[in-house]
Write a protein that holds these residues in place. Structure first.
Motif, PDB file in Angstrom:
ATOM      1  N   ARG A  38       0.818  -1.223   0.000  1.00 33.14           N
ATOM      2  CA  ARG A  38       0.000   0.000   0.000  1.00 33.14           C
ATOM      3  C   ARG A  38       0.847   1.266   0.000  1.00 33.14           C
ATOM      4  NH1 ARG A  38      -0.263   1.906   5.235  1.00 33.14           N
ATOM      5  NH2 ARG A  38      -2.275   2.938   5.164  1.00 33.14           N
ATOM      6  N   ASN A  39       2.032   1.210   0.608  1.00 31.15           N
ATOM      7  CA  ASN A  39       2.900   2.382   0.651  1.00 31.15           C
ATOM      8  C   ASN A  39       3.661   2.542  -0.667  1.00 31.15           C
ATOM      9  OD1 ASN A  39       2.235   2.952   3.325  1.00 31.15           O
ATOM     10  ND2 ASN A  39       3.828   1.585   4.118  1.00 31.15           N
ATOM     11  N   SER A  40       4.245   3.720  -0.821  1.00 28.21           N
ATOM     12  CA  SER A  40       5.069   3.946  -2.026  1.00 28.21           C
ATOM     13  C   SER A  40       6.513   3.503  -1.776  1.00 28.21           C
ATOM     14  CB  SER A  40       5.033   5.430  -2.408  1.00 28.21           C
ATOM     15  OG  SER A  40       5.482   6.187  -1.298  1.00 28.21           O
ATOM     16  N   PHE A  41       6.770   2.901  -0.616  1.00 24.85           N
ATOM     17  CA  PHE A  41       8.135   2.492  -0.250  1.00 24.85           C
ATOM     18  C   PHE A  41       8.055   1.119   0.426  1.00 24.85           C
ATOM     19  CE2 PHE A  41       6.135   5.150   2.917  1.00 24.85           C
ATOM     20  CZ  PHE A  41       6.170   4.346   4.031  1.00 24.85           C
ATOM     21  N   PRO A  42       9.173   0.389   0.476  1.00 24.97           N
ATOM     22  CA  PRO A  42       9.140  -0.955   1.070  1.00 24.97           C
ATOM     23  C   PRO A  42       9.432  -0.967   2.570  1.00 24.97           C
ATOM     24  CG  PRO A  42      11.275  -0.561   0.066  1.00 24.97           C
ATOM     25  CD  PRO A  42      10.466   0.695  -0.160  1.00 24.97           C
ATOM     26  N   GLY A  43       9.087  -2.070   3.226  1.00 25.13           N
ATOM     27  CA  GLY A  43       9.631  -2.354   4.558  1.00 25.13           C
ATOM     28  C   GLY A  43       8.696  -2.256   5.745  1.00 25.13           C
ATOM     29  N   GLY A  44       7.561  -1.550   5.609  1.00 24.85           N
ATOM     30  CA  GLY A  44       6.677  -1.406   6.781  1.00 24.85           C
ATOM     31  C   GLY A  44       7.433  -0.798   7.935  1.00 24.85           C
ATOM     32  N   LYS A  45       7.425  -1.474   9.079  1.00 23.70           N
ATOM     33  CA  LYS A  45       8.121  -0.943  10.258  1.00 23.70           C
ATOM     34  C   LYS A  45       9.640  -0.927  10.057  1.00 23.70           C
ATOM     35  CE  LYS A  45       4.578  -2.453  13.437  1.00 23.70           C
ATOM     36  NZ  LYS A  45       4.065  -3.621  14.161  1.00 23.70           N
ATOM     37  N   THR A 398       2.700   6.905  17.931  1.00 24.55           N
ATOM     38  CA  THR A 398       2.146   5.595  17.590  1.00 24.55           C
ATOM     39  C   THR A 398       1.255   5.658  16.341  1.00 24.55           C
ATOM     40  OG1 THR A 398       0.452   6.008  19.254  1.00 24.55           O
ATOM     41  CG2 THR A 398       2.246   4.568  19.893  1.00 24.55           C
ATOM     42  N   ARG A 399       0.669   6.841  16.066  1.00 24.90           N
ATOM     43  CA  ARG A 399      -0.122   6.948  14.822  1.00 24.90           C
ATOM     44  C   ARG A 399       0.785   6.783  13.612  1.00 24.90           C
ATOM     45  NH1 ARG A 399      -2.203  12.642  15.221  1.00 24.90           N
ATOM     46  NH2 ARG A 399      -0.168  12.663  16.171  1.00 24.90           N
ATOM     47  N   TYR A 400       2.006   7.298  13.721  1.00 24.54           N
ATOM     48  CA  TYR A 400       2.982   7.198  12.629  1.00 24.54           C
ATOM     49  C   TYR A 400       3.309   5.713  12.368  1.00 24.54           C
ATOM     50  CZ  TYR A 400       7.790   7.630  10.696  1.00 24.54           C
ATOM     51  OH  TYR A 400       8.943   7.511   9.964  1.00 24.54           O
ATOM     52  N   ILE A 401       3.534   4.954  13.455  1.00 26.80           N
ATOM     53  CA  ILE A 401       3.841   3.517  13.271  1.00 26.80           C
ATOM     54  C   ILE A 401       2.647   2.819  12.622  1.00 26.80           C
ATOM     55  CG2 ILE A 401       4.423   1.347  14.444  1.00 26.80           C
ATOM     56  CD1 ILE A 401       5.759   2.993  16.633  1.00 26.80           C
ATOM     57  N   ALA A 402       1.431   3.166  13.097  1.00 23.50           N
ATOM     58  CA  ALA A 402       0.223   2.540  12.543  1.00 23.50           C
ATOM     59  C   ALA A 402       0.122   2.844  11.046  1.00 23.50           C
ATOM     60  CB  ALA A 402      -1.011   3.053  13.284  1.00 23.50           C
ATOM     61  N   GLU A 403       0.350   4.093  10.674  1.00 25.98           N
ATOM     62  CA  GLU A 403       0.227   4.471   9.256  1.00 25.98           C
ATOM     63  C   GLU A 403       1.243   3.725   8.402  1.00 25.98           C
ATOM     64  OE1 GLU A 403       0.474   8.744   9.041  1.00 25.98           O
ATOM     65  OE2 GLU A 403      -1.366   8.869  10.244  1.00 25.98           O
ATOM     66  N   ILE A 404       2.468   3.640   8.911  1.00 27.17           N
ATOM     67  CA  ILE A 404       3.530   3.071   8.097  1.00 27.17           C
ATOM     68  C   ILE A 404       3.382   1.554   7.929  1.00 27.17           C
ATOM     69  CG2 ILE A 404       5.693   2.342   9.243  1.00 27.17           C
ATOM     70  CD1 ILE A 404       6.554   5.265   8.161  1.00 27.17           C
ATOM     71  N   SER A 405       2.748   0.916   8.926  1.00 24.98           N
ATOM     72  CA  SER A 405       2.610  -0.549   8.829  1.00 24.98           C
ATOM     73  C   SER A 405       1.203  -0.969   8.405  1.00 24.98           C
ATOM     74  CB  SER A 405       2.968  -1.201  10.171  1.00 24.98           C
ATOM     75  OG  SER A 405       2.090  -0.740  11.173  1.00 24.98           O
ATOM     76  N   GLY A 406       0.341   0.003   8.155  1.00 26.27           N
ATOM     77  CA  GLY A 406      -1.005  -0.340   7.676  1.00 26.27           C
ATOM     78  C   GLY A 406      -1.875  -0.961   8.744  1.00 26.27           C
ATOM     79  N   ARG A 407      -1.492  -0.775  10.017  1.00 26.00           N
ATOM     80  CA  ARG A 407      -2.264  -1.352  11.121  1.00 26.00           C
ATOM     81  C   ARG A 407      -3.237  -0.324  11.689  1.00 26.00           C
ATOM     82  NH1 ARG A 407      -0.306  -6.091  13.814  1.00 26.00           N
ATOM     83  NH2 ARG A 407       1.428  -6.876  12.628  1.00 26.00           N
ATOM     84  N   TRP A 408      -4.121  -0.779  12.516  1.00 24.91           N
ATOM     85  CA  TRP A 408      -5.046   0.116  13.206  1.00 24.91           C
ATOM     86  C   TRP A 408      -4.331   0.822  14.358  1.00 24.91           C
ATOM     87  CZ3 TRP A 408      -8.716  -4.612  13.723  1.00 24.91           C
ATOM     88  CH2 TRP A 408      -9.314  -4.857  12.488  1.00 24.91           C
ATOM     89  N   THR A 409      -3.318   0.118  14.910  1.00 25.11           N
ATOM     90  CA  THR A 409      -2.650   0.604  16.123  1.00 25.11           C
ATOM     91  C   THR A 409      -1.134   0.645  15.888  1.00 25.11           C
ATOM     92  OG1 THR A 409      -2.912  -1.688  16.789  1.00 25.11           O
ATOM     93  CG2 THR A 409      -4.331  -0.080  17.879  1.00 25.11           C
ATOM     94  N   GLY A 410      -0.431   1.348  16.803  1.00 27.82           N
ATOM     95  CA  GLY A 410       1.008   1.554  16.591  1.00 27.82           C
ATOM     96  C   GLY A 410       1.876   0.715  17.500  1.00 27.82           C
ATOM     97  N   GLU A 411       1.577  -0.589  17.594  1.00 26.36           N
ATOM     98  CA  GLU A 411       2.412  -1.458  18.425  1.00 26.36           C
ATOM     99  C   GLU A 411       3.789  -1.627  17.771  1.00 26.36           C
ATOM    100  OE1 GLU A 411      -0.365  -2.282  17.000  1.00 26.36           O
ATOM    101  OE2 GLU A 411      -0.109  -4.036  15.727  1.00 26.36           O
ATOM    102  N   VAL A 412       4.821  -1.824  18.614  1.00 27.15           N
ATOM    103  CA  VAL A 412       6.183  -1.934  18.079  1.00 27.15           C
ATOM    104  C   VAL A 412       6.380  -3.258  17.357  1.00 27.15           C
ATOM    105  CG1 VAL A 412       8.621  -2.161  18.729  1.00 27.15           C
ATOM    106  CG2 VAL A 412       7.211  -0.402  19.778  1.00 27.15           C
ATOM    107  N   ILE A 413       6.017  -4.345  18.042  1.00 34.48           N
ATOM    108  CA  ILE A 413       6.380  -5.672  17.535  1.00 34.48           C
ATOM    109  C   ILE A 413       5.280  -6.251  16.653  1.00 34.48           C
ATOM    110  CG2 ILE A 413       7.026  -8.025  18.200  1.00 34.48           C
ATOM    111  CD1 ILE A 413       9.056  -6.064  19.272  1.00 34.48           C
ATOM    112  N   GLY A 414       4.098  -6.368  17.220  1.00 34.83           N
ATOM    113  CA  GLY A 414       2.960  -7.069  16.635  1.00 34.83           C
ATOM    114  C   GLY A 414       2.136  -7.499  17.838  1.00 34.83           C
ATOM    115  N   ILE A 415       1.496  -8.670  17.779  1.00 33.67           N
ATOM    116  CA  ILE A 415       0.796  -9.102  18.985  1.00 33.67           C
ATOM    117  C   ILE A 415       1.845  -9.459  20.054  1.00 33.67           C
ATOM    118  CG2 ILE A 415      -1.280  -9.842  17.735  1.00 33.67           C
ATOM    119  CD1 ILE A 415      -0.352 -12.735  18.359  1.00 33.67           C
TER     120      ILE A 415
END
Ligand SMILES: Cc1cc2nc3c(=O)[nH]c(=O)nc-3n(C[C@H](O)[C@H](O)[C@H](O)COP(=O)(O)OP(=O)(O)OC[C@H]3O[C@@H](n4cnc5c(N)ncnc54)[C@H](O)[C@@H]3O)c2cc1C
Length: 467
Positions: A38-45, A398-415
């Motif tokens: 979805r992003n214009s760049f690779p890598g997510g987090k 945390t909104r920045y992390i959420a946006e960059i990883s396409g998640r609803w929330t800005g958790e560092v690791i995942g679950i």
């Protein structure tokens, strides 16, 4: 593999470490792989960006094992070139007003003795502290580990020792490895993270910035004929009769297999909750997340911070400091890779944990802002001249992390890697929908953040190639 490898049309959703690596691994098997990001760049987090001659990361990254862990194994399999720069000293660690230099030899008596002295473990607690670290480093059978998976790390520590300073060191470790509290953390998972790092002694950083890892996998994918499309968000995973048919991403893309790097909860939403059994949806709804993070990224025109990697806790005996400062993790990526910055400059990332995302966005924003102010206070207290050398400074929440990883929330690791969500209790990469799989830090892997995402990809690849 059903239908023959070349007939398998695979769509991978996302280019985080998990998505990028599994796509290259499957392309290597001869599968027809298309990756949609979805992003214009690779890598997510694990993305990195260029700004005024500096290359900085989305996250605040340091890697536990580099080429000696799953990321290196994948690179070898798919022929990707990644250079990891290992650190000579492991980390500077400050807590309770005392500072210790942690070496990479955390499994050796001499290094531990030095740590306990420098950090101020009480003499009467040293025997228990040694016994604890000896036990953490010893080889374990899978069955022993399985039992420890469900033991809280606090309870496990209490079997050996109860020392205030040591507890703070272990809080720091649990925070850095898993971004959860010592009480919530799974002992089995901690042991895997700790013993892996202690054994390999290869705390490191990838040359070129964190993005060098997903980019290398994606280059390998493309060199094997795989397709990669940026700025292509998957809007819907199409399922008919309990089987995946493809995805909607600005049009229908058919697939025999869809592998989602978008987390368990978000993948269920993309596919439609009605397509999964109630108990699976309930399991996903109840999954807890790791903490989120806020960070201040400093581009500096001089080398202001001396330690390549440090962890600092405000002195808990000083109320003023506790009110003003934050516990911070401070990697200096340019110490590992000077090519990230112009000559004589420095890139410093200072991060702290924060709630991953709250129902009230305004409340979340206020908490993050307060934490960011505290990080800046702490950096100013530790490095009084830092502001004079700022070329630019970015505050991310945390909104920045959420946006960059396409998640609803800005958790560092995942679950979270808590004692209910690791090992056999972690969501599997297989889902109840035929042909729909999960990859990344949320499912089917173990270890520290990026390595867990890579481990998930390796495990899924092994399973699919043997199917
Ligand atoms: C601040 C911070 C510090 C960290 N520090 C460390 C560290 O020091 N060491 C360490 O090992 N780990 C660290 N981590 C954790 C580590 O970065 C993550 O656990 C890991 O990178 C997660 O990878 P992943 O494969 O699960 O996917 P993610 O990185 O979450 O990527 C998911 C990808 O899927 C894409 N996507 C999502 N939805 C869609 C859609 N609908 N269509 C198309 N694409 C989509 C996203 O854009 C993204 O590219 C840190 C993370 C953060 C945020």
């Amino acid at each position: 593999m059903a239908g023959g490898k070349k007939d398998n049309k695979v769509v991978v959703i996302g280019t985080g470490i998990g998505g990028a690596s599994v796509s290259a691994l499957l392309a290597k098997e001869g599968m027809d792989v298309t990756v949609l990001e979805r992003n214009s760049f690779p890598g997510g987090k694990a993305a990195s960006f260029d700004r005024e001659g500096f290359i900085y990361d989305t996250g605040v990254h340091w890697l536990a094992r580099g080429e000696k862990g799953p990321m290196g194994e994948i690179a070898d399999i798919v022929g990707a070139e990644i250079k990891f720069q290992s650190m000579d000293t492991a980390m500077e660690y400050t807590t309770g007003g005392r500072t210790a230099q942690l070496s990479q030899n955390m499994d050796e008596e001499e290094s531990l003795q030095k740590l306990f002295e420098e950090i101020g473990v009480l003499p009467e607690n040293r025997e228990g502290a040694h016994a604890l670290f000896k036990d953490l480093s010893r080889e374990r059978t899978p069955e022993e580990l399985e039992v420890l998976d469900e033991v809280s790390f606090s309870d496990y520590i209490a079997r050996f020792v109860d020392d205030e300073q040591l507890n703070r060191v272990l809080d720091g470790f649990t925070g850095m490895y898993m971004c959860i509290s010592r009480r919530a953390a799974s002992t089995g998972e901690f042991i895997l993270c700790f013993s892996g790092q202690a054994k390999e002694k290869n705390l490191c950083y990838p040359i070129g910035g964190m993005r060098a890892v997903p980019v290398a996998y994606l280059d390998a994918l493309e060199s094997m004929g795989g397709e990669l499309r940026y700025s292509t968000p998957v809007e819907h995973i199409v399922i008919e009769g309990g089987k995946v048919r493809g995805v909607e991403a600005g049009g229908f893309i058919p697939a025999d297999m869809v592998i989602s790097n978008n987390g368990v909860k978000e993948t269920i939403a993309l596919a439609g909750r009605h397509n999964f059994p109630d108990d699976y949806v309930a399991m996903a709804d109840n999954l807890r997340l790791s903490f989120g993070a806020v960070s201040v990224k400093y581009a500096l025109d001089a080398e202001v911070v001396s330690s390549p990697l440090s962890c600092y806790f405000p002195d808990f005996r000083d109320e003023k400091l506790v009110e003003r400062q934050a516990a911070i993790f401070v990697p200096v990526p340019s110490a590992a890779d000077p090519s990230l910055v112009p000559p004589g400059c420095q890139l410093v990332l200072a991060g702290s944990l924060a709630p991953p995302g709250l129902e009230e966005p305004e409340q979340a924003k206020a908490i993050c802002n307060e934490m960011l102010d505290r990080i800046e206070n702490t950096m100013q207290d530790l490095y009084p001249n830092i502001e004079e050398h700022v070329v630019w400074k970015i505050r991310t929440d945390t909104r920045y992390i959420a946006e960059i990883s396409g998640r609803w929330t800005g958790e560092v690791i995942g679950i979270a890697q808590n004692r209910h969500q690791v090992g056999r209790n972690r969501p599997s990469s297989t889902t109840p929908v035929q042909g729909l799989y999960l990859v990344g830090a949320d499912a089917g892997g173990r270890g520290v953040g990026t390595e867990m995402a890579a481990d998930s990809a390796l495990n899924l690849w092994r399973m699919l190639r043997n199917a």
